[in-house]
Design a protein around this motif. Structure first.
Motif, short mmCIF file in Angstrom:
data_model
loop_
_atom_site.label_atom_id
_atom_site.label_comp_id
_atom_site.label_asym_id
_atom_site.label_seq_id
_atom_site.Cartn_x
_atom_site.Cartn_y
_atom_site.Cartn_z
N ARG A 190 41.81 26.57 17.22
CA ARG A 190 40.93 26.91 16.25
C ARG A 190 41.44 26.37 15.04
NH1 ARG A 190 40.86 33.52 17.98
NH2 ARG A 190 39.51 33.10 19.78
N TYR A 191 42.77 25.97 14.81
CA TYR A 191 43.11 25.36 13.73
C TYR A 191 42.33 24.11 13.44
CZ TYR A 191 45.57 21.66 16.50
OH TYR A 191 45.77 20.79 17.43
N LEU A 192 41.74 23.40 14.20
CA LEU A 192 40.91 22.38 14.02
C LEU A 192 39.90 22.38 12.84
CD1 LEU A 192 40.73 20.85 17.68
CD2 LEU A 192 42.07 19.81 15.90
N VAL A 193 39.46 23.69 12.89
CA VAL A 193 38.32 24.03 11.86
C VAL A 193 38.86 24.92 10.86
CG1 VAL A 193 35.74 24.78 11.84
CG2 VAL A 193 36.44 23.41 13.94
N LYS A 194 38.45 24.72 9.75
CA LYS A 194 38.57 25.49 8.55
C LYS A 194 37.64 26.50 8.22
CE LYS A 194 42.89 23.87 8.70
NZ LYS A 194 44.04 24.65 9.58
N THR A 195 36.31 25.72 8.21
CA THR A 195 35.16 26.28 7.50
C THR A 195 33.93 26.28 8.27
OG1 THR A 195 34.86 24.32 6.19
CG2 THR A 195 36.06 26.25 5.05
N LEU A 196 33.01 25.33 7.85
CA LEU A 196 31.86 25.11 8.98
C LEU A 196 31.69 23.61 8.79
CD1 LEU A 196 31.31 27.87 7.59
CD2 LEU A 196 29.15 27.93 9.02
N ILE A 197 31.63 22.97 9.99
CA ILE A 197 31.14 21.46 9.91
C ILE A 197 30.06 21.03 10.48
CG2 ILE A 197 32.44 19.26 10.48
CD1 ILE A 197 34.87 21.00 10.83
N TYR A 198 29.32 20.42 9.55
CA TYR A 198 27.72 20.15 10.29
C TYR A 198 27.71 18.23 10.05
CZ TYR A 198 25.93 24.85 9.73
OH TYR A 198 25.66 26.20 10.12
N PRO A 199 26.85 17.89 11.14
CA PRO A 199 26.45 16.49 10.98
C PRO A 199 25.17 16.31 10.03
CG PRO A 199 25.45 17.42 12.91
CD PRO A 199 26.34 18.72 12.28
N VAL A 200 24.89 15.15 9.65
CA VAL A 200 23.71 14.74 9.02
C VAL A 200 22.55 14.99 9.93
CG1 VAL A 200 22.35 13.27 7.49
CG2 VAL A 200 24.85 13.22 7.40
N PRO A 201 21.63 16.05 9.39
CA PRO A 201 20.40 16.27 10.62
C PRO A 201 19.47 15.23 10.36
CG PRO A 201 20.37 17.54 8.73
CD PRO A 201 21.49 16.83 8.34
N ASN A 202 18.80 15.10 11.60
CA ASN A 202 17.49 13.94 11.68
C ASN A 202 16.31 14.83 11.07
OD1 ASN A 202 15.47 12.33 12.26
ND2 ASN A 202 15.71 12.20 14.35
N PRO A 203 15.77 14.52 10.04
CA PRO A 203 14.77 15.31 9.15
C PRO A 203 13.48 15.31 10.07
CG PRO A 203 14.87 13.08 8.18
CD PRO A 203 16.10 13.33 9.32
N ALA A 204 13.30 14.54 11.11
CA ALA A 204 12.27 14.44 11.99
C ALA A 204 12.25 15.56 13.07
CB ALA A 204 11.75 13.04 12.45
N PHE A 205 13.68 15.94 13.34
CA PHE A 205 13.76 16.84 14.46
C PHE A 205 13.95 18.15 13.70
CE2 PHE A 205 16.56 18.12 18.26
CZ PHE A 205 15.28 17.97 19.16
#
Length: 404
Positions: free
Chosen positions: A233-248
């Motif tokens: 769990r130490y690998l993640v401190k908060t929330l991590i998102y990719p750049v979304p595809n706006p068409a999806f």
């Protein structure tokens, strides 16, 4: 005789019940839920994120309700002692092709009036040391909470307002009787002056019961998650998102720190063969046939064939799922992840094959039908409830009482 009857005991239905009780203190309010617990389906199986509103088209209901709802949800949790954390999140570009979309997302955040900051790869690693990227956006107002706990507080407040809440009560028919409606259920009949449909995965069917036409059908998409084992769990401190595809219409697999300290990874997005199908093996002939015979679904499938195939591969291949996560955190390994709960999203699909990308609220005879309220509906729930209550005319007998 009730003044308002709300069908659906998820977060939208409960927030609407609470808002109506505040607007009309003398009204008789009924909330019906077919399951044995509140927030049983979408609300109880979501990621627990208090969204900021960065993704949504400026001026849309989603953008406004989410921005305002993010604040009101945090204030509500503070007022009622509900565990939450405004931890912020990062949205990261992992290759050059994503930089223009990242910039567009940053500009959208500014247009929506949010506190967003462009940050370098080095600055991302100051927040999330294990992320690999070339640039990012920091969204400081994103938070986390357990929405089941929020819903239980809504239930408490509706009871304090004098509302009537019924579990294990499934509406099977709506009969119009002049200016009143009779809800036929497995627990008997309930008469009401006005109906609010917040039935989520079954909202389109309930709308048709109430003689309303949403011009759309609910198509269920299952989102499957993994969970990081405790020692990772130490690998993640908060929330991590990719750049979304706006068409999806989905955000891509991401990492979410939960309010209980666990870290979830996902979800993917695959067609569910049952509206309440949380397992790959779940199947309902009626639900399946409705989707397969809906021409709009095939238009959608053709448009997003490549993305859809990748989502299906991730569903059946843990290795493929892990590879997607490794784009964000290269250190993640298959053995670091264990399966956890899935959720099913009630996504409205219009007859022309276009996904409804905003909240869809449809009027009917003495009724309002919420026929599309996926994420960020939980974040926006207090604002959605107030907006629905504002659209409902005041019953005449209450007008007389209030004027005295």
């Amino acid at each position: 005789m009730y003044d308002f009857a709300i069908i659906g005991g998820g977060i939208a239905g409960l927030s609407t019940g609470m808002a109506l009780g505040r607007k009309y203190p003398d009204a008789k309010i009924l909330v019906l839920e077919k399951e044995s617990n509140w927030a049983f389906h979408q609300t109880g199986n979501n990621s627990g994120v208090i969204h900021s509103g960065i993704y949504y088209k400026p001026g849309s209901f989603k953008a406004k309700f989410c921005r305002d709802g993010s604040r009101s949800m945090v204030e509500f949790c503070q007022e009622h002692g509900i565990a939450h954390e405004v931890c912020g999140k990062v949205i990261v570009a992992t290759d050059e092709s994503e930089l223009s979309r990242l910039e567009n997302l940053y500009q959208r955040g500014l247009e929506n009036g949010l506190n967003v900051t462009k940050i370098s790869a080095e600055e991302v690693r100051e927040v999330e040391p294990h992320v690999s990227c070339i640039a990012g956006i920091r969204v400081s107002t994103t938070g986390i909470v357990n929405y089941k706990q929020v819903c239980l507080k809504y239930v408490d407040l509706i009871r304090l307002q004098g509302g009537d809440l019924r579990l294990n009560t499934k509406v099977t028919k709506i009969v119009q009787k002049g200016d009143r409606q009779v809800l036929e259920t497995n627990q008997g009949e309930f008469e009401t002056r006005f109906v609010v449909n917040c039935a989520g995965l079954h909202s389109d069917r309930v709308a048709k019961m109430g003689q309303a036409d949403p011009k759309a059908k609910i198509v269920p998409f299952r989102g499957e998650y993994y969970e990081l084992v405790p020692e990772k769990r130490y690998l993640v401190k908060t929330l991590i998102y990719p750049v979304p595809n706006p068409a999806f219409p989905f955000l891509g697999v991401h990492f979410t720190k939960m309010i209980d300290g666990t870290v979830h990874a996902g979800p993917n997005a695959v067609l569910s063969l049952k509206r309440e199908g949380y397992k790959k093996t779940d199947f309902d002939l009626r639900d399946f046939a409705e989707v397969m015979t809906y021409p709009a679904f095939w238009k959608l499938a053709a448009k997003h064939a490549d993305e859809g195939i990748q989502e299906i591969i991730r569903s059946f291949s843990k290795a493929a799922f892990v590879r997607s996560l490794q784009k964000l955190i290269p250190e993640v390994r298959s053995e670091d992840l264990i399966p956890t709960h899935a959720g099913v999203r009630a996504q409205a699909l219009m007859n022309d094959g276009k996904l409804v990308d905003d909240f869809l609220i449809v009027p009917g005879p003495n009724s309002i039908h919420v026929c599309n309220a996926p994420s960020p509906a939980a974040t926006s729930s207090l604002e959605i409830g107030k907006a629905i209550a504002a659209q409902i005319p005041q019953p005449q007998h209450l007008q007389a009482a209030l004027s005295v």
